[in-house]
Design a protein around this motif. Sequence first.
Motif, short mmCIF file in Angstrom:
data_model
loop_
_atom_site.label_atom_id
_atom_site.label_comp_id
_atom_site.label_asym_id
_atom_site.label_seq_id
_atom_site.Cartn_x
_atom_site.Cartn_y
_atom_site.Cartn_z
N VAL A 179 38.84 25.61 32.88
CA VAL A 179 39.30 27.03 33.16
C VAL A 179 40.52 28.49 32.58
O VAL A 179 41.57 27.18 33.35
CB VAL A 179 39.39 27.34 34.42
N ILE A 180 40.71 28.44 31.53
CA ILE A 180 41.91 29.42 31.42
C ILE A 180 42.52 30.94 31.22
O ILE A 180 41.24 32.23 31.22
CB ILE A 180 41.86 29.11 29.53
N ALA A 181 43.25 31.37 31.85
CA ALA A 181 43.56 32.91 31.96
C ALA A 181 43.71 33.66 31.32
O ALA A 181 44.95 33.00 30.79
CB ALA A 181 44.37 32.26 32.94
N GLU A 182 42.93 34.96 30.80
CA GLU A 182 43.96 35.38 29.88
C GLU A 182 45.37 36.44 29.95
O GLU A 182 45.14 36.51 31.48
CB GLU A 182 42.03 36.78 29.52
N GLU A 183 45.95 36.52 29.28
CA GLU A 183 47.10 37.32 29.83
C GLU A 183 47.31 38.63 29.99
O GLU A 183 45.78 39.24 28.94
CB GLU A 183 47.86 37.74 28.62
N PHE A 184 47.17 39.32 30.58
CA PHE A 184 47.47 41.04 31.13
C PHE A 184 47.94 41.70 30.70
O PHE A 184 49.16 41.54 30.37
CB PHE A 184 47.79 40.84 33.25
N ASP A 185 47.20 42.54 30.14
CA ASP A 185 48.39 43.65 29.14
C ASP A 185 48.82 44.84 30.55
O ASP A 185 47.96 45.88 30.39
CB ASP A 185 47.24 44.12 28.29
N LYS A 186 50.16 44.66 30.37
CA LYS A 186 50.61 45.94 31.08
C LYS A 186 50.46 46.99 30.40
O LYS A 186 50.50 48.07 31.70
CB LYS A 186 51.86 45.26 31.47
N MET B 154 43.75 35.75 35.29
CA MET B 154 44.31 36.71 34.51
C MET B 154 45.60 36.31 34.52
O MET B 154 45.53 35.92 35.97
CB MET B 154 44.29 38.52 34.33
N THR B 155 46.35 36.22 34.17
CA THR B 155 48.17 36.01 34.40
C THR B 155 48.54 37.33 33.56
O THR B 155 48.40 37.43 32.71
CB THR B 155 48.41 34.69 33.52
N ILE B 156 49.85 38.01 34.32
CA ILE B 156 50.93 38.24 34.59
C ILE B 156 52.13 38.00 34.70
O ILE B 156 52.52 37.88 35.10
CB ILE B 156 50.72 39.84 35.19
N LYS B 157 52.69 38.48 33.09
CA LYS B 157 54.18 37.82 32.54
C LYS B 157 55.24 38.52 33.25
O LYS B 157 55.02 39.74 33.19
CB LYS B 157 54.13 36.86 31.25
N ASN C 28 55.74 34.06 36.26
CA ASN C 28 54.29 34.74 35.73
C ASN C 28 53.43 34.31 37.05
O ASN C 28 53.30 33.21 37.89
CB ASN C 28 53.65 33.95 34.84
N LEU C 29 52.95 35.67 36.99
CA LEU C 29 51.50 34.86 38.59
C LEU C 29 49.89 34.85 37.58
O LEU C 29 49.65 36.14 36.70
CB LEU C 29 51.34 36.73 39.40
N THR C 30 49.25 34.44 38.01
CA THR C 30 47.84 33.88 37.63
C THR C 30 47.30 34.14 38.94
O THR C 30 47.23 33.48 40.17
CB THR C 30 47.30 33.08 36.98
N GLY C 31 45.81 34.67 38.69
CA GLY C 31 45.38 34.85 39.58
C GLY C 31 43.72 35.73 39.20
O GLY C 31 43.70 35.94 38.39
N ILE C 32 42.67 35.97 40.16
CA ILE C 32 41.51 36.76 40.13
C ILE C 32 42.33 38.46 40.72
O ILE C 32 42.89 39.26 41.04
CB ILE C 32 40.70 36.46 41.03
N PHE C 33 41.86 38.92 39.29
CA PHE C 33 42.49 40.37 39.58
C PHE C 33 41.38 41.12 39.70
O PHE C 33 40.54 41.83 38.43
CB PHE C 33 42.82 40.77 37.70
#
Length: 287
Positions: free
Chosen positions: A172-179, A196-199, A257-262
Amino acid sequence: MKKLIYISIAMACCLSTGCMNDDWDTPTDPVTIGNNDITEDNIVSIAQLKSSNSTVVFSSTDTYTQFTEDIKIKGRVTGNDVGGNVYSEVAIDDGTGAILVCISEGGLFSYLPLGQEILISLKDLYIGGYGQQPEIGTPYVNKNERSYISRMNRMLWQQHFKLIGTPDPTKVIAEEFDKSKVKNENYLRANAGKLMTIKNVTFKKGDGTTTFAPEEEKDAGNSVNRGLKGIDDASLVVRTSTYADFAGDALPTTPVNLTGIFTRYKNTWQILLRTADDIQPADNPQQ
């Protein structure tokens, strides 16, 4: 004579109780989770599933349709109700995309932990979009006679899924969110439901006192939205249930950095943090 009768009755009771205890200690019928009769055939990818039902899933009127063919999807659990913020649903991802599976049951994390792969038989279930968020479940009609996709009952769910192997959270690997794509509709469609993770973001109300979801600020969905600096609230918010384990925690005051279900609600990203551990200090903080 009466004394002998009482002794006999007492011995019979002891023997009877001993037998019952043996039965309780050693159950003869193990509990089966899910439906082991489901076979791994006719599998479609989650991306294909959403694409072939795009006119329903992404409709602005919360429409849905029933599966009439014997098709299946297989994916790994990326989010569940362990922290009380992802309510009565799990998010699954198969590498091509993600989708929410809505189930009217608590404690889903007990048998659907992170990394558990599952096979879902879709025939007779429904797919739809709640606020254009792709979901699998069954229809619900509210008191205003509004109909939309919602949670299936527990017994129906047990007939439609099968556990595959053992949980592997390392997958289970979070993808980085593209702001830079926060307002991109194609990006929204492709990624809604993903882990995803928003950094390197900072909460607008991160003053050391304001909490994630105080009871007095909840909306009709028993949740509170919090905005992030530099991002329009109409485009993205962090959404927290007042029932979440971390609802009373103060918002971070520094970059994180926030990880969650987007997920999405129409054109707004809604980040559902799974637990407080989804909040981590930013790698290279920028105020």
